[in-house]
Motif scaffolding. Sequence first.
Motif, PDB file in Angstrom:
ATOM      1  N   GLN A  89      -4.005  20.170   4.028  1.00 14.52           N
ATOM      2  CA  GLN A  89      -5.169  19.310   3.825  1.00 14.52           C
ATOM      3  C   GLN A  89      -4.732  17.889   3.489  1.00 14.52           C
ATOM      4  O   GLN A  89      -5.343  16.923   3.951  1.00 14.52           O
ATOM      5  CB  GLN A  89      -6.065  19.859   2.733  1.00 14.52           C
ATOM      6  N   GLU A  90      -3.674  17.746   2.707  1.00 16.53           N
ATOM      7  CA  GLU A  90      -3.167  16.414   2.378  1.00 16.53           C
ATOM      8  C   GLU A  90      -2.588  15.726   3.618  1.00 16.53           C
ATOM      9  O   GLU A  90      -2.761  14.530   3.803  1.00 16.53           O
ATOM     10  CB  GLU A  90      -2.102  16.513   1.286  1.00 16.53           C
ATOM     11  N   GLN A  91      -1.915  16.485   4.454  1.00 15.62           N
ATOM     12  CA  GLN A  91      -1.368  15.916   5.690  1.00 15.62           C
ATOM     13  C   GLN A  91      -2.489  15.486   6.627  1.00 15.62           C
ATOM     14  O   GLN A  91      -2.378  14.481   7.323  1.00 15.62           O
ATOM     15  CB  GLN A  91      -0.481  16.927   6.396  1.00 15.62           C
ATOM     16  N   GLN A  92      -3.573  16.232   6.638  1.00 13.48           N
ATOM     17  CA  GLN A  92      -4.685  15.912   7.527  1.00 13.48           C
ATOM     18  C   GLN A  92      -5.401  14.641   7.062  1.00 13.48           C
ATOM     19  O   GLN A  92      -5.903  13.875   7.884  1.00 13.48           O
ATOM     20  CB  GLN A  92      -5.664  17.078   7.581  1.00 13.48           C
ATOM     21  N   LYS A  93      -5.430  14.386   5.764  1.00 12.64           N
ATOM     22  CA  LYS A  93      -6.081  13.183   5.230  1.00 12.64           C
ATOM     23  C   LYS A  93      -5.317  11.926   5.602  1.00 12.64           C
ATOM     24  O   LYS A  93      -5.902  10.873   5.802  1.00 12.64           O
ATOM     25  CB  LYS A  93      -6.219  13.271   3.713  1.00 12.64           C
ATOM     26  N   ASP A  94      -3.997  12.049   5.683  1.00  6.11           N
ATOM     27  CA  ASP A  94      -3.166  10.858   5.985  1.00  6.11           C
ATOM     28  C   ASP A  94      -3.270  10.416   7.386  1.00  6.11           C
ATOM     29  O   ASP A  94      -3.746  10.604   8.295  1.00  6.11           O
ATOM     30  CB  ASP A  94      -1.679  11.150   5.679  1.00  6.11           C
TER      31      ASP A  94
ATOM     32  N   LYS B  90      -3.172  23.437   0.628  1.00  3.70           N
ATOM     33  CA  LYS B  90      -3.280  22.111   0.015  1.00  3.70           C
ATOM     34  C   LYS B  90      -2.398  21.102   0.735  1.00  3.70           C
ATOM     35  O   LYS B  90      -2.804  19.962   0.977  1.00  3.70           O
ATOM     36  CB  LYS B  90      -2.891  22.176  -1.460  1.00  3.70           C
ATOM     37  N   LYS B  91      -1.174  21.500   1.078  1.00  3.26           N
ATOM     38  CA  LYS B  91      -0.274  20.599   1.787  1.00  3.26           C
ATOM     39  C   LYS B  91      -0.837  20.226   3.144  1.00  3.26           C
ATOM     40  O   LYS B  91      -0.767  19.059   3.557  1.00  3.26           O
ATOM     41  CB  LYS B  91       1.104  21.253   1.973  1.00  3.26           C
TER      42      LYS B  91
END
Length: 70
Positions: free
Chosen positions: A65-70, A62-63
């Motif tokens: 994936q969140e970093q990749q979205k930013d 999850k972390k």
Amino acid sequence: MKSNQADLLIKVLYSCASALILLGAFFKLQHYPYGSQLLITGSILGIVMLIIDNTRLKNQLKKLQEQQKD
């Protein structure tokens, strides 16, 4: 706890669970006492470690994936 330390701890506990299962199987084959208890303890430890490891890896995913979205 750092990721490397957590990985090492999980590997050690998985190894302990495997050793308990193998030792319990040997005890059962030789009809020594406490074979069933060793098998059950090793199985429970393995299942608990599997749940903890899966939860930890899902959180890491999850972390990432969140970093990749930013």
